[in-house]
Design a protein around this motif. Structure first.
Motif, mmCIF file in Angstrom:
data_model
loop_
_atom_site.group_PDB
_atom_site.id
_atom_site.type_symbol
_atom_site.label_atom_id
_atom_site.label_comp_id
_atom_site.label_asym_id
_atom_site.label_seq_id
_atom_site.Cartn_x
_atom_site.Cartn_y
_atom_site.Cartn_z
ATOM 1 N N ARG A 219 0.496 -1.213 -0.099
ATOM 2 C CA ARG A 219 0.029 -0.551 0.610
ATOM 3 C C ARG A 219 1.393 1.176 -0.048
ATOM 4 N NH1 ARG A 219 -5.100 -0.237 2.765
ATOM 5 N NH2 ARG A 219 -4.364 -1.488 4.402
ATOM 6 N N SER A 244 1.061 -7.356 -2.397
ATOM 7 C CA SER A 244 0.285 -7.114 -0.800
ATOM 8 C C SER A 244 -1.376 -7.482 -1.223
ATOM 9 C CB SER A 244 0.720 -6.473 0.110
ATOM 10 O OG SER A 244 0.002 -5.188 0.155
ATOM 11 N N THR A 262 -4.349 -15.209 1.734
ATOM 12 C CA THR A 262 -5.328 -15.711 0.894
ATOM 13 C C THR A 262 -5.345 -15.305 -0.344
ATOM 14 O OG1 THR A 262 -6.520 -13.192 1.702
ATOM 15 C CG2 THR A 262 -7.301 -15.058 2.314
ATOM 16 N N SER A 277 3.681 -3.574 5.205
ATOM 17 C CA SER A 277 3.905 -3.557 6.618
ATOM 18 C C SER A 277 4.676 -4.848 7.495
ATOM 19 C CB SER A 277 2.507 -3.073 7.566
ATOM 20 O OG SER A 277 1.843 -3.781 7.351
ATOM 21 N N GLN A 281 -0.937 -11.597 7.813
ATOM 22 C CA GLN A 281 -1.653 -12.683 6.453
ATOM 23 C C GLN A 281 -0.364 -12.377 5.764
ATOM 24 O OE1 GLN A 281 -3.195 -9.887 8.547
ATOM 25 N NE2 GLN A 281 -5.069 -11.078 9.356
ATOM 26 N N ASN A 296 11.436 0.069 4.015
ATOM 27 C CA ASN A 296 10.362 0.405 4.691
ATOM 28 C C ASN A 296 10.503 1.890 5.136
ATOM 29 O OD1 ASN A 296 7.584 0.706 6.302
ATOM 30 N ND2 ASN A 296 7.238 -0.541 5.600
HETATM 31 C C1 FAD Z 1 -8.711 -13.356 6.744
HETATM 32 C C2 FAD Z 1 -7.806 -12.314 6.401
HETATM 33 C C3 FAD Z 1 -6.829 -12.441 4.793
HETATM 34 C C4 FAD Z 1 -5.870 -11.884 4.547
HETATM 35 N N1 FAD Z 1 -4.858 -11.791 3.382
HETATM 36 C C5 FAD Z 1 -3.750 -11.263 2.908
HETATM 37 C C6 FAD Z 1 -3.050 -11.591 1.896
HETATM 38 O O1 FAD Z 1 -3.287 -13.330 1.364
HETATM 39 N N2 FAD Z 1 -2.452 -11.135 1.711
HETATM 40 C C7 FAD Z 1 -2.003 -10.148 2.285
HETATM 41 O O2 FAD Z 1 -1.104 -9.715 2.176
HETATM 42 N N3 FAD Z 1 -2.565 -9.552 3.204
HETATM 43 C C8 FAD Z 1 -3.666 -9.889 3.412
HETATM 44 N N4 FAD Z 1 -4.369 -9.345 4.030
HETATM 45 C C9 FAD Z 1 -4.421 -7.822 5.068
HETATM 46 C C10 FAD Z 1 -3.411 -7.883 5.804
HETATM 47 O O3 FAD Z 1 -3.694 -7.994 6.949
HETATM 48 C C11 FAD Z 1 -2.642 -6.455 5.486
HETATM 49 O O4 FAD Z 1 -4.372 -5.394 5.749
HETATM 50 C C12 FAD Z 1 -2.151 -5.608 4.451
HETATM 51 O O5 FAD Z 1 -0.696 -7.326 4.597
HETATM 52 C C13 FAD Z 1 -1.346 -5.165 4.738
HETATM 53 O O6 FAD Z 1 -0.680 -4.891 3.598
HETATM 54 P P1 FAD Z 1 0.243 -3.894 3.029
HETATM 55 O O7 FAD Z 1 1.587 -4.046 3.631
HETATM 56 O O8 FAD Z 1 0.534 -3.539 1.840
HETATM 57 O O9 FAD Z 1 -0.270 -2.065 3.742
HETATM 58 P P2 FAD Z 1 -0.326 -1.434 4.807
HETATM 59 O O10 FAD Z 1 -0.423 -2.737 6.282
HETATM 60 O O11 FAD Z 1 -0.400 -0.157 5.150
HETATM 61 O O12 FAD Z 1 1.375 -1.127 4.559
HETATM 62 C C14 FAD Z 1 1.735 -0.350 3.870
HETATM 63 C C15 FAD Z 1 3.692 -0.078 4.551
HETATM 64 O O13 FAD Z 1 4.139 0.485 3.975
HETATM 65 C C16 FAD Z 1 5.068 1.883 4.470
HETATM 66 N N5 FAD Z 1 5.540 2.833 3.460
HETATM 67 C C17 FAD Z 1 4.544 4.065 3.253
HETATM 68 N N6 FAD Z 1 4.923 4.978 2.131
HETATM 69 C C18 FAD Z 1 6.317 4.437 2.588
HETATM 70 C C19 FAD Z 1 7.223 4.906 1.094
HETATM 71 N N7 FAD Z 1 7.272 5.978 0.606
HETATM 72 N N8 FAD Z 1 8.581 3.934 1.302
HETATM 73 C C20 FAD Z 1 8.402 3.407 2.363
HETATM 74 N N9 FAD Z 1 7.490 2.924 2.961
HETATM 75 C C21 FAD Z 1 6.327 3.305 2.952
HETATM 76 C C22 FAD Z 1 4.605 2.219 5.903
HETATM 77 O O14 FAD Z 1 5.478 2.465 6.787
HETATM 78 C C23 FAD Z 1 3.544 0.555 6.163
HETATM 79 O O15 FAD Z 1 4.464 -0.629 6.657
HETATM 80 C C24 FAD Z 1 -5.495 -10.351 5.044
HETATM 81 C C25 FAD Z 1 -6.515 -9.758 5.928
HETATM 82 C C26 FAD Z 1 -7.352 -10.376 6.346
HETATM 83 C C27 FAD Z 1 -8.083 -10.353 7.736
#
Ligand code: FAD
Length: 332
Positions: A219, A244, A262, A277, A281, A296
């Motif tokens: 994200r 992700s 998933t 992050s 999951q 990150n």
């Molecule tokens: C039942 C269930 C199943 C799920 N299955 C999956 C799955 O299969 N796969 C999965 O990935 N998730 C899954 N999720 C979702 C999971 O819980 C997280 O919400 C998801 O992985 C978060 O994605 P993310 O790390 O991209 O986003 P975020 O958690 O929002 O993290 C974004 C990160 O980017 C960093 N960032 C922001 N800007 C910058 C920058 N300019 N430079 C460097 N770093 C930066 C931030 O510090 C942060 O750590 C599931 C959730 C549930 C409840």
């Protein structure tokens, strides 16, 4: 049913070759059968006896059931189910291992229901409890935040094992085994659905599941465009791009990119996460990677607990600099 014995792998083949998942299941099945001191069998369904039996034996099977019927020419879940139901009643395995592929997800619960037994779904690991001679299965619970160890009370003990968590054994072409022809009675009316079309997903480059190097974005990338940078970096490294769920749910990349509970389970040699992050999951799909490198900007991000190497910084600065360094190193 006769007295239960042995381990049965529900196998399949692709273009006449034993599928990668079947090879992985034979590796874990071999270990379980040896711990039980019993036989390892594999079922291969088809319309003829022309199944990759010798390959299955080379990968660890003692016995191959060539389960045949003209209607098994194409994979159709209700027909496969009826065929496996007959085989399990006749062969009476103690343990049945099914790959948690798309087909396996459909097949396993229905087979367990028909046989009146339980099922351990989505297993990350299976082993034999030597004392009770029962199967122990580790499976994620509470959205991947914990792993439960379950055992099954009824026989056959059926487990659906996640692909890519076990390495296939090295094939040994000198292994000997038995091939048993197992014709089944099937009726066209048993098929309640029909496959009307199969569409091969167009994929450029290396498949995510097969890549030795994967670069995944999250994200924190803020939109779909930065994935171009990740594609470029992956190309330089000879790898593939993943994502992700947050990036997939935002519509930045297709669902086939998703790594995690998933999404896909991958075990590359090198897994580079960019702006992810490290939610449990997500880690559920990549924690088997040999080396994780995290980029990150938040030093407290959970991903740094799992990563061997970490760069605390903004991806917009780190990724281009990293790509440039790789370019310089690979151009020499
Ligand atoms: C039942 C269930 C199943 C799920 N299955 C999956 C799955 O299969 N796969 C999965 O990935 N998730 C899954 N999720 C979702 C999971 O819980 C997280 O919400 C998801 O992985 C978060 O994605 P993310 O790390 O991209 O986003 P975020 O958690 O929002 O993290 C974004 C990160 O980017 C960093 N960032 C922001 N800007 C910058 C920058 N300019 N430079 C460097 N770093 C930066 C931030 O510090 C942060 O750590 C599931 C959730 C549930 C409840």
């Amino acid at each position: 049913m006769p007295e239960a014995t042995g381990v049965l792998v529900v196998g399949d083949s692709i273009d006449g070759e034993l599928s990668p998942t079947s090879r992985e299941l034979l590796a874990v099945g071999r270990r379980a059968a040896d711990d039980l001191g019993e036989e390892l069998a594999i079922s291969l369904l088809g319309d003829t006896l022309d199944v990759p039996s010798q390959q299955a034996i080379a990968f660890g099977a003692d016995k191959v059931y060539a389960v045949t019927h003209p209607l098994l020419a194409e994979a159709q879940v209700e027909l496969s189910l009826a065929a496996l139901d007959s085989l399990c009643r006749e062969a009476a395995p103690r343990v049945v291992l099914i790959g948690r592929t798309n087909e396996g997800r459909e097949l396993a619960p229905r087979l367990a229901f028909r046989l009146g037994v339980g099922l351990a779904q989505d297993c990350l690991e299976v082993s034999i409890d030597q004392e009770t001679r029962t199967l122990l299965a580790n499976r994620p619970v509470y959205g991947g935040n914990a792993v439960a160890v379950v055992s099954l009370a009824y026989t056959p003990q059926i487990a659906a094992v996640r692909p890519k968590v076990y390495e296939p054994a090295d094939p040994d072409s000198s292994r000997q085994g038995e091939v048993v022809s197992f014709p089944v009675e099937l009726d066209d009316s048993q098929a309640r659905s029909r496959v009307v079309n199969t569409v091969q997903e167009e994929a450029e480059g290396i498949k995510l599941e097969d890549a030795r190097i994967v670069v995944s974005g999250g994200r924190g990338l803020g939109g779909p465009e930065p994935f171009q940078d990740l594609e470029e970096l992956a190309k330089l490294l000879g790898g593939a791009v993943g994502a992700s769920r947050a990036a997939v749910d935002s519509g930045w990349v297709p669902a086939s990119y998703q790594v995690g509970l998933t999404g896909k389970t991958i075990t590359p040699d090198l897994y580079i996460t960019v702006a992810i992050s490290g939610a449990s999951q997500h880690l559920a799909g990549c924690s088997g990677s040999k080396v994780i490198v995290a980029i990150n900007k938040d030093a407290e991000a959970n991903i740094f607990k799992e990563a061997r190497y970490g760069v605390i910084g903004d991806w917009e600065q780190v990724v281009p600099a990293f790509a440039e360094a790789v370019r310089e190193l690979t151009q020499d």
